[in-house]
Write a protein that holds these residues in place. Structure first.
Motif, PDB file in Angstrom:
ATOM      1  N   PRO A 159       7.526  -5.879   6.104  1.00  0.00           N
ATOM      2  CA  PRO A 159       7.489  -7.117   6.894  1.00  0.00           C
ATOM      3  C   PRO A 159       6.158  -7.866   6.821  1.00  0.00           C
ATOM      4  O   PRO A 159       6.134  -9.094   6.957  1.00  0.00           O
ATOM      5  CB  PRO A 159       7.775  -6.630   8.317  1.00  0.00           C
ATOM      6  N   LEU A 160       5.056  -7.131   6.632  1.00  0.00           N
ATOM      7  CA  LEU A 160       3.758  -7.805   6.511  1.00  0.00           C
ATOM      8  C   LEU A 160       3.737  -8.770   5.326  1.00  0.00           C
ATOM      9  O   LEU A 160       2.985  -9.743   5.331  1.00  0.00           O
ATOM     10  CB  LEU A 160       2.631  -6.785   6.358  1.00  0.00           C
ATOM     11  N   LEU A 161       4.565  -8.506   4.338  1.00  0.00           N
ATOM     12  CA  LEU A 161       4.653  -9.372   3.160  1.00  0.00           C
ATOM     13  C   LEU A 161       5.852 -10.311   3.238  1.00  0.00           C
ATOM     14  O   LEU A 161       5.751 -11.494   2.911  1.00  0.00           O
ATOM     15  CB  LEU A 161       4.753  -8.518   1.891  1.00  0.00           C
ATOM     16  N   PRO A 172       9.781   7.360   2.967  1.00  0.00           N
ATOM     17  CA  PRO A 172       9.147   7.265   1.645  1.00  0.00           C
ATOM     18  C   PRO A 172       7.943   8.191   1.561  1.00  0.00           C
ATOM     19  O   PRO A 172       7.361   8.586   2.567  1.00  0.00           O
ATOM     20  CB  PRO A 172       8.713   5.788   1.578  1.00  0.00           C
ATOM     21  N   ASN A 173       7.583   8.551   0.333  1.00  0.00           N
ATOM     22  CA  ASN A 173       6.403   9.375   0.099  1.00  0.00           C
ATOM     23  C   ASN A 173       5.295   8.488  -0.448  1.00  0.00           C
ATOM     24  O   ASN A 173       5.308   8.144  -1.639  1.00  0.00           O
ATOM     25  CB  ASN A 173       6.730  10.492  -0.902  1.00  0.00           C
ATOM     26  N   PRO A 174       4.314   8.110   0.406  1.00  0.00           N
ATOM     27  CA  PRO A 174       3.293   7.165  -0.037  1.00  0.00           C
ATOM     28  C   PRO A 174       2.491   7.629  -1.236  1.00  0.00           C
ATOM     29  O   PRO A 174       1.988   6.813  -2.002  1.00  0.00           O
ATOM     30  CB  PRO A 174       2.388   7.026   1.205  1.00  0.00           C
ATOM     31  N   ILE A 175       2.374   8.947  -1.438  1.00  0.00           N
ATOM     32  CA  ILE A 175       1.535   9.443  -2.534  1.00  0.00           C
ATOM     33  C   ILE A 175       2.115   9.065  -3.903  1.00  0.00           C
ATOM     34  O   ILE A 175       1.405   9.061  -4.914  1.00  0.00           O
ATOM     35  CB  ILE A 175       1.371  10.984  -2.421  1.00  0.00           C
ATOM     36  N   GLU A 176       3.414   8.729  -3.938  1.00  0.00           N
ATOM     37  CA  GLU A 176       4.053   8.354  -5.198  1.00  0.00           C
ATOM     38  C   GLU A 176       3.732   6.906  -5.594  1.00  0.00           C
ATOM     39  O   GLU A 176       3.970   6.514  -6.739  1.00  0.00           O
ATOM     40  CB  GLU A 176       5.577   8.529  -5.090  1.00  0.00           C
ATOM     41  N   ASN A 177       3.227   6.123  -4.669  1.00  0.00           N
ATOM     42  CA  ASN A 177       2.959   4.709  -4.943  1.00  0.00           C
ATOM     43  C   ASN A 177       1.612   4.519  -5.626  1.00  0.00           C
ATOM     44  O   ASN A 177       0.640   5.229  -5.320  1.00  0.00           O
ATOM     45  CB  ASN A 177       2.991   3.903  -3.650  1.00  0.00           C
ATOM     46  N   ASP A 178       1.558   3.575  -6.539  1.00  0.00           N
ATOM     47  CA  ASP A 178       0.309   3.233  -7.223  1.00  0.00           C
ATOM     48  C   ASP A 178      -0.622   2.546  -6.226  1.00  0.00           C
ATOM     49  O   ASP A 178      -0.263   1.514  -5.651  1.00  0.00           O
ATOM     50  CB  ASP A 178       0.609   2.303  -8.398  1.00  0.00           C
ATOM     51  N   PRO A 179      -1.823   3.090  -5.985  1.00  0.00           N
ATOM     52  CA  PRO A 179      -2.726   2.488  -4.989  1.00  0.00           C
ATOM     53  C   PRO A 179      -3.152   1.059  -5.351  1.00  0.00           C
ATOM     54  O   PRO A 179      -3.376   0.239  -4.464  1.00  0.00           O
ATOM     55  CB  PRO A 179      -3.927   3.435  -4.977  1.00  0.00           C
ATOM     56  N   LEU A 180      -3.265   0.759  -6.647  1.00  0.00           N
ATOM     57  CA  LEU A 180      -3.664  -0.592  -7.055  1.00  0.00           C
ATOM     58  C   LEU A 180      -2.568  -1.608  -6.737  1.00  0.00           C
ATOM     59  O   LEU A 180      -2.850  -2.719  -6.272  1.00  0.00           O
ATOM     60  CB  LEU A 180      -3.988  -0.612  -8.559  1.00  0.00           C
ATOM     61  N   ILE A 181      -1.317  -1.216  -6.987  1.00  0.00           N
ATOM     62  CA  ILE A 181      -0.198  -2.126  -6.670  1.00  0.00           C
ATOM     63  C   ILE A 181      -0.109  -2.330  -5.159  1.00  0.00           C
ATOM     64  O   ILE A 181       0.085  -3.456  -4.678  1.00  0.00           O
ATOM     65  CB  ILE A 181       1.125  -1.561  -7.221  1.00  0.00           C
ATOM     66  N   SER A 182      -0.273  -1.247  -4.400  1.00  0.00           N
ATOM     67  CA  SER A 182      -0.219  -1.356  -2.937  1.00  0.00           C
ATOM     68  C   SER A 182      -1.333  -2.258  -2.418  1.00  0.00           C
ATOM     69  O   SER A 182      -1.113  -3.089  -1.535  1.00  0.00           O
ATOM     70  CB  SER A 182      -0.334   0.041  -2.309  1.00  0.00           C
ATOM     71  N   ALA A 197       0.723  -1.025  11.736  1.00  0.00           N
ATOM     72  CA  ALA A 197       1.363  -0.528  10.514  1.00  0.00           C
ATOM     73  C   ALA A 197       0.486   0.524   9.834  1.00  0.00           C
ATOM     74  O   ALA A 197       0.985   1.554   9.366  1.00  0.00           O
ATOM     75  CB  ALA A 197       1.649  -1.694   9.562  1.00  0.00           C
ATOM     76  N   TYR A 198      -0.812   0.279   9.799  1.00  0.00           N
ATOM     77  CA  TYR A 198      -1.717   1.222   9.138  1.00  0.00           C
ATOM     78  C   TYR A 198      -1.757   2.569   9.883  1.00  0.00           C
ATOM     79  O   TYR A 198      -1.714   3.630   9.265  1.00  0.00           O
ATOM     80  CB  TYR A 198      -3.116   0.628   9.061  1.00  0.00           C
ATOM     81  N   GLN A 199      -1.805   2.491  11.215  1.00  0.00           N
ATOM     82  CA  GLN A 199      -1.919   3.715  12.008  1.00  0.00           C
ATOM     83  C   GLN A 199      -0.640   4.538  11.987  1.00  0.00           C
ATOM     84  O   GLN A 199      -0.690   5.770  12.067  1.00  0.00           O
ATOM     85  CB  GLN A 199      -2.296   3.358  13.441  1.00  0.00           C
ATOM     86  N   THR A 200       0.499   3.888  11.893  1.00  0.00           N
ATOM     87  CA  THR A 200       1.771   4.613  11.975  1.00  0.00           C
ATOM     88  C   THR A 200       2.373   4.957  10.614  1.00  0.00           C
ATOM     89  O   THR A 200       3.265   5.806  10.542  1.00  0.00           O
ATOM     90  CB  THR A 200       2.800   3.792  12.776  1.00  0.00           C
ATOM     91  N   GLU A 201       1.896   4.322   9.538  1.00  0.00           N
ATOM     92  CA  GLU A 201       2.539   4.517   8.237  1.00  0.00           C
ATOM     93  C   GLU A 201       1.623   5.049   7.147  1.00  0.00           C
ATOM     94  O   GLU A 201       2.095   5.482   6.096  1.00  0.00           O
ATOM     95  CB  GLU A 201       3.156   3.190   7.754  1.00  0.00           C
ATOM     96  N   ARG A 218      -1.173   2.907   0.778  1.00  0.00           N
ATOM     97  CA  ARG A 218      -0.144   3.219  -0.213  1.00  0.00           C
ATOM     98  C   ARG A 218       1.272   2.996   0.310  1.00  0.00           C
ATOM     99  O   ARG A 218       2.223   2.906  -0.476  1.00  0.00           O
ATOM    100  CB  ARG A 218      -0.290   4.676  -0.677  1.00  0.00           C
ATOM    101  N   PHE A 219       1.419   2.926   1.628  1.00  0.00           N
ATOM    102  CA  PHE A 219       2.756   2.706   2.207  1.00  0.00           C
ATOM    103  C   PHE A 219       3.248   1.276   1.973  1.00  0.00           C
ATOM    104  O   PHE A 219       4.431   0.993   2.117  1.00  0.00           O
ATOM    105  CB  PHE A 219       2.748   2.983   3.715  1.00  0.00           C
ATOM    106  N   MET A 220       2.333   0.380   1.601  1.00  0.00           N
ATOM    107  CA  MET A 220       2.696  -1.026   1.430  1.00  0.00           C
ATOM    108  C   MET A 220       3.659  -1.186   0.255  1.00  0.00           C
ATOM    109  O   MET A 220       3.398  -0.699  -0.852  1.00  0.00           O
ATOM    110  CB  MET A 220       1.437  -1.853   1.186  1.00  0.00           C
TER     111      MET A 220
END
Length: 330
Positions: A211-213, A35-45, A193-197, A204-206
């Protein structure tokens, strides 16, 4: 023994779909299509991260209470019962010694008979640890004194009058260590998860499938699902204990019995329509749903069925047979 193995199997089975399976699914899909994290809305993440933390906190608080704090709550309630409990004399109908349970004392499974808080006679099965086995207090035919919670609100609902309580420090220590290990594992997974994703773009990767959710959501779902199923099958345990210890025994006329269309393990759920008179000779009609074993369907042909009802609310009833089958507490 078979029932215990069956329970362990289902526990492992459900645990697999709560933790390893979401992780395998998420990381396999992620490896095939990054996935491309930059495409995700930071507020939703960020909202999803916050939601996952709230779910884990709810889960961990529940575990800490169940593993650690409940022991102190029970100790406090036992000490309270020693001063405020309603005394009753119970007759031991049967006593079975459980071998090698606790060092320094004998443990017995007892079937006892006594009058509840409104003087209706009930039978109850419970276990007791005897630190003075040489006194032979817990033998069939003998009588023992018990103390009942006048409100039947807190576990234990009754104790033996001679009960002495103490906290096993090693048990509490091991439970606390186990909880801390679980807490550390959850925190470590957030860091991993934060360090690898994150790829330098924060959380934004969330996503909704991370699995964290998913893991805490599934574990909480299991908790509520099992509680719901248990409530549908046999009612809330606290409700049954309340009716057992504060209910009045009577005979109810069976007006009708019909299948609801629901089956549990191929056993039908039957809705019983009953009619009885309370202690003021007022007539009441109630409905009870119960899963019936195929070999016990004769109950639907009986003219009268033994029940217990609450004096203050006669619509709250339970079958006497079901109440006799519940045990413990204490």
């Amino acid at each position: 023994m078979t029932g215990r193995i069956f329970s362990i199997f289902w526990m492992v089975f459900m645990l697999f779909f709560a933790i390893p399976f979401p992780m395998l699914l998420y990381y396999n899909i992620r490896s095939e299509s990054m996935p491309n994290p930059i495409e995700n809305d930071p507020l939703i993440s960020l909202a999803l991260v916050t939601l996952s933390i709230l779910l884990w906190v709810t889960l961990l608080i529940g575990y800490y209470y169940k593993w650690v704090l409940v022991n102190f709550a029970i100790k406090r309630n036992i000490e309270r019962l020693n001063t405020t409990g309603i005394p009753r004399e119970a007759k031991i109908l049967a006593a079975t010694k459980i071998p090698d349970t606790y060092p320094g004392c004998d443990t017995y499974n007892l079937k006892i008979q006594f009058k509840n808080l409104v003087d209706s006679e009930i039978t109850h099965q419970t276990a007791v640890n005897d630190a003075k086995p040489y006194e032979r207090r817990y033998e069939a035919g003998k009588r023992v004194s018990i103390l009942i919670d006048p409100e039947v609100k807190r576990i234990p609902y009754f104790i033996f009058a001679s009960t002495e309580v103490s906290i096993r420090k090693m048990t509490i220590l091991l439970a606390s260590l186990g909880w801390l290990v679980l807490l550390s594992a959850v925190a470590a997974y957030y860091i991993y998860a934060y360090q690898t994703e994150s790829e330098g773009m924060g959380w934004r990767f969330m996503s909704i499938g991370h699995p964290l959710l998913i893991c805490p959501a599934v574990l909480l779902f299991y908790r509520f699902l099992l509680a719901f199923i248990a409530g549908k099958l046999s009612g809330k345990p606290s409700e049954k204990f309340l009716i057992k210890f504060k209910g009045i025994a009577t005979e109810a006329k069976l007006l009708a019995a019909r299948q609801t269309g629901t089956y549990i393990n191929e056993q039908p759920m039957i809705e019983f329509e009953l009619e009885f008179r309370d202690n003021h000779y007022q007539k009441h009609q109630v409905s009870i749903k119960k899963v019936i074993d195929l070999l016990a369907l004769d109950i639907t042909k009986q003219e009268y069925i033994s029940i217990f009802y609450l004096k203050d609310n006669p619509q709250r009833v339970a079958f006497a047979q079901d109440l006799n089958e519940i045990n413990g507490e204490f």
